[in-house]
Design an enzyme around this catalytic site. Structure first.
Site, short mmCIF file in Angstrom:
data_model
loop_
_atom_site.label_atom_id
_atom_site.label_comp_id
_atom_site.label_asym_id
_atom_site.label_seq_id
_atom_site.Cartn_x
_atom_site.Cartn_y
_atom_site.Cartn_z
N ASP A 110 58.17 91.32 -1.91
CA ASP A 110 58.06 90.34 -0.85
C ASP A 110 59.12 90.70 0.19
OD1 ASP A 110 57.48 87.85 0.50
OD2 ASP A 110 59.31 87.06 -0.43
N ASP A 112 60.35 88.23 3.20
CA ASP A 112 61.17 87.11 3.65
C ASP A 112 61.92 86.49 2.48
OD1 ASP A 112 59.42 85.77 6.51
OD2 ASP A 112 59.35 87.78 5.67
#
Length: 323
Positions: A110, A112
């Protein structure tokens, strides 16, 4: 060499190792190791051996311990270990000892709040003057309280008309998470293929890709017309299900199974890919994610994911080595 609290527990008649425990602390002190030794005694697990993966004098301490015990007692040991870790601000992970543990060949991340410290959509909302409202929705989505796709469309709609000239400034201000550069550089030296699977936006993901030397990016496309954001979502939206599907696709393309994959994320939309991967790590994650993921790092830097792969700190690198 094992420290005394665990050395004293070395089995006289060892069984084959079934699990490995990884203890990470800043620092990892004698009392914490002793407390873990007490848990092993209480739950009737054997200590078969171990080694320090951290360097002497390092700001981080990591001890890897080989264990054997009754699999039926593992849930109780895991629950007690999580309690101990929370009480002492440690990271304590229990993994099955199997051949692929040290040989993951694909790593997906991922972006963020995992590779970077911010949620980019909140930064965009700040530029549009709606940060408070959007941040509240983002937080609920990452905790799994509302549907990601629904919340993504709603948050994106608030950005309609935002001048695209602000994007470069936002990208320049994004800070990498502590340890991200060292983790990716070391994985690349080990021959691991790396990818960003992000529910954020490719405009920013490609900048992070360049800064870290990650091989490829799969993220949502930010629609811009006449120099301004349209506020509309472009299909396919990279949500939790899409991340898991991408993990499977990338693994198959590389001639691997999901068991060869390391996945790292922090939000509820990362849980499908964390569950799909051979090693799924919740990094500084929301409570619902920590509770659901098999492994979690909540206190150490992102580079300490390398300890879960059994990579000693002496083998870590900071500079990207070209393939």
């Amino acid at each position: 060499m094992l420290p005394p609290p665990l050395k004293d527990l070395l089995a006289a008649r060892p069984r084959p190792p079934s699990h490995v425990a990884t203890l990470i602390g800043r620092p990892l002190d004698h009392d914490a190791v002793g407390a873990f030794a007490g848990l092993l005694t209480d739950h009737d697990w054997q200590v078969l051996g171990g080694e320090w993966l951290s360097l002497p004098g390092s700001p981080r301490g990591c001890l890897e311990v080989s264990l054997a015990g009754d699999d039926a007692a593992l849930p109780a040991l895991r629950e007690a270990s999580l309690t101990l870790a929370a009480e002492r601000a440690l990271d304590l992970c229990l993994q099955v000892e199997e051949p692929l543990r040290r040989h993951r060949r694909l790593a997906v991340f991922d972006m963020d709040s995992t590779l970077i410290e911010a949620e980019v959509i909140d930064e965009l909302a700040g530029a549009a003057g709606v940060r408070e409202a959007v941040s509240a929705v983002t937080e609920r989505a990452m905790r799994g309280e509302i549907d990601f796709r629904e919340s993504f469309r709603a948050r994106l709609a608030t950005l309609r008309g935002l001048d695209g000239h602000c994007l470069d400034g936002i990208a320049a201000g994004l800070r990498l998470v502590d340890g991200a550069r060292q983790l990716v550089a070391t994985l690349r030296t080990l021959g691991v293929h790396t990818a960003i699977l992000s529910g954020g936006f490719d405009y920013f993901a490609r900048d992070v890709q360049r800064r870290l030397g990650i091989h490829e990016v799969h993220a949502n496309r930010l629609a811009i017309e006449a120099g301004v954001l349209t506020g509309e979502a472009v299909e396919p939206i990279v949500d939790g299900a899409r991340k898991a599907a991408l993990l499977r696709e990338l693994a198959a393309r590389e001639g691997l199974s999901p068991a060869h994959v390391l996945a790292v994320g922090d939000g509820a939309n990362d849980l499908p890919m964390l569950a799909e991967a051979g090693l799924g790590v919740a990094f500084r994650a929301k409570p619902v994610v920590r509770a659901s993921a098999r492994q979690a790092i909540s206190h150490a830097g992102l580079d300490c994911v390398l300890f879960l792969l059994g990579v000693p700190e002496r083998h870590w690198v900071s500079e990207i080595v070209p393939d």
